[in-house]
Design a protein around this motif. Structure first.
Motif, short mmCIF file in Angstrom:
data_model
loop_
_atom_site.label_atom_id
_atom_site.label_comp_id
_atom_site.label_asym_id
_atom_site.label_seq_id
_atom_site.Cartn_x
_atom_site.Cartn_y
_atom_site.Cartn_z
N UNK A 132 0.83 -1.20 0.00
CA UNK A 132 0.00 0.00 0.00
C UNK A 132 0.87 1.26 0.00
N UNK A 133 0.69 2.13 -0.99
CA UNK A 133 1.50 3.35 -1.07
C UNK A 133 1.04 4.39 -0.06
N UNK A 134 1.92 5.27 0.38
CA UNK A 134 1.57 6.27 1.40
C UNK A 134 0.35 7.10 1.06
N UNK A 135 0.20 7.48 -0.20
CA UNK A 135 -0.92 8.34 -0.59
C UNK A 135 -2.28 7.69 -0.42
N UNK A 136 -2.31 6.37 -0.28
CA UNK A 136 -3.58 5.67 -0.08
C UNK A 136 -4.01 5.67 1.38
N UNK A 137 -3.14 6.14 2.27
CA UNK A 137 -3.49 6.18 3.68
C UNK A 137 -3.54 4.79 4.29
N UNK A 138 -4.00 4.72 5.53
CA UNK A 138 -4.11 3.45 6.23
C UNK A 138 -5.42 2.77 5.84
N UNK A 139 -5.36 1.47 5.57
CA UNK A 139 -6.57 0.74 5.19
C UNK A 139 -7.40 0.36 6.40
N UNK A 145 -7.53 -12.78 15.46
CA UNK A 145 -6.60 -12.93 16.58
C UNK A 145 -6.43 -14.43 16.87
N UNK A 146 -5.19 -14.89 16.87
CA UNK A 146 -4.93 -16.31 17.05
C UNK A 146 -5.35 -16.84 18.42
N UNK A 147 -5.34 -15.98 19.41
CA UNK A 147 -5.67 -16.43 20.76
C UNK A 147 -7.17 -16.32 21.03
N UNK A 148 -7.75 -15.16 20.73
CA UNK A 148 -9.17 -14.95 21.03
C UNK A 148 -10.08 -15.45 19.92
N UNK A 150 -11.12 -13.77 17.65
CA UNK A 150 -11.96 -12.65 17.24
C UNK A 150 -11.27 -11.86 16.13
N UNK A 151 -12.08 -11.19 15.31
CA UNK A 151 -11.53 -10.34 14.27
C UNK A 151 -11.10 -9.02 14.87
N UNK A 152 -9.95 -8.53 14.42
CA UNK A 152 -9.41 -7.28 14.93
C UNK A 152 -8.77 -6.49 13.79
N UNK A 153 -8.63 -5.17 13.92
CA UNK A 153 -8.02 -4.37 12.86
C UNK A 153 -6.55 -4.76 12.65
N UNK A 154 -6.11 -4.72 11.42
CA UNK A 154 -4.70 -4.94 11.15
C UNK A 154 -3.89 -3.82 11.80
N UNK A 155 -2.73 -4.13 12.34
CA UNK A 155 -1.87 -3.08 12.91
C UNK A 155 -1.48 -2.08 11.82
N UNK A 156 -1.41 -0.82 12.18
CA UNK A 156 -1.09 0.21 11.20
C UNK A 156 0.24 -0.03 10.51
N UNK A 157 1.19 -0.61 11.26
CA UNK A 157 2.52 -0.82 10.68
C UNK A 157 2.53 -1.89 9.58
N UNK A 158 1.46 -2.70 9.47
CA UNK A 158 1.39 -3.70 8.41
C UNK A 158 1.17 -3.05 7.04
N UNK A 159 0.51 -1.91 7.04
CA UNK A 159 0.22 -1.23 5.78
C UNK A 159 1.50 -0.61 5.20
#
Length: 322
Positions: A132-139, A145-148, A150-159
């Protein structure tokens, strides 16, 4: 007078050679996911060379000593996947090759200058997330989550992690180009001459990622040019040509729509003449022997070599027109 003329001609000839040697190294970046990593089977390439019906197209790749290593084209693959003279094997795994082989032979033949290919490729990366390029912002994608569970937001640093790694690797390689290109002379310098992006599988399998692919791809072109300080950098978009010219009927609409989103970016007014969409589907052979199951264009050496060749021909055409 004849002696003087011959001497003058000799001086001009030698000066011409020195001028070529002193010309900037032409640098091309090849970027993408697993198909850019390279899945063309060297085993299949050996078969093509052994077959009189196909050997002619590949005979320049091998001589009596083995695989030919070009003396004018070098490659640097990721941080730790190898570097050296261009030959088969700069892929994942190393008994494969990618588009760099056909590409490097085309550009190497087309230019008198030395050529450096910087390949930045990682399997399983989406343009909507890792590239993902910087101009597209954070998705706004999620993961489980492997433990819970439950679905959770991707960490910002993954983008954008693969995007940032690409820019970093290119800059670090150029800052230490003498460690990749032998006898590099700082006085000759280098010229960032083109960028190839061959990617898309991890986006086409997710409709949400597919829907934003065109916008992300356009931003990728803009941001790469900005971050590499190359405002008119020639850019090749490699078609996601999986399943060839005529995909299975149940998937055809999706594939054609995705390909159109790629091609449409090359037609944007700001990119006309400097961004080229290159088809790969005509080189896909789905009814022949497979060397990678049904994945990665069946791992066929002829397909991967022709992908690179097509990318190279488009790049040479754009570069020489600039």
């Amino acid at each position: 007078m004849k002696w003087f003329s011959a001497l003058l001609l000799g001086i001009c000839f030698l000066t011409g050679i020195e001028a070529i040697d002193a010309a900037p190294v032409k640098v091309f970046v090849l970027c993408g996911q697993s198909n850019m990593e390279g899945k063309g089977a060297i085993k299949h390439l050996e078969q093509l060379l052994a077959d009189p019906n196909t050997a002619e197209a590949y005979k320049h790749l091998r001589d009596e000593n083995g695989w030919v290593e070009r003396d004018d084209v070098w490659i640097k693959y990721n941080d730790d996947r190898g570097q050296g003279k261009l030959a088969p094997g700069f892929a994942t795994p190393t008994n494969r090759f990618g588009p760099e082989l056909g590409f490097g032979n085309v550009v190497g033949d087309a230019f008198d200058e030395k050529v450096l290919i910087i390949k930045c490729a990682w399997g399983g990366r989406a343009l909507a997330v890792e590239f993902r390029p910087p101009s597209s912002g954070v998705g706004d994608y999620t993961r489980r989550n492997r433990e819970t569970k439950e679905m959770e937001p991707l960490p910002k640093e993954d983008y954008g992690v693969a995007y940032r790694d690409t820019i970093r690797i290119v800059k670090e390689t150029l800052a230490n180009i003498d460690q990749v290109v032998p006898d590099y002379d700082k006085s000759q310098g280098y010229e960032l001459s083109g960028f190839v992006f061959f990617q898309g599988f991890n986006d086409i399998i997710d409709q949400k990622k597919t829907d934003e692919y065109g916008a992300n791809l356009a931003n990728l072109v803009r941001d790469v040019r900005k971050d590499l300080d190359a405002p008119n950098l020639p850019f090749v978009i490699g078609e996601l040509g999986q399943q060839g010219v005529e995909p299975e009927k149940r998937y055809a609409e999706k594939h054609f729509a995705f390909r159109k989103s790629q091609e449409d970016v090359s037609k944007l007014p700001e990119f006309v003449g400097t961004v080229r969409y290159v088809k790969t589907s005509p080189y896909v052979i789905s009814d022949g022997e497979s060397f990678d199951g049904g994945y990665h264009y069946y791992g066929r050496a002829d397909s991967f070599y022709n992908f690179g060749k097509a990318f190279g021909e488009a790049m040479v055409d754009m570069t020489k027109k600039q």
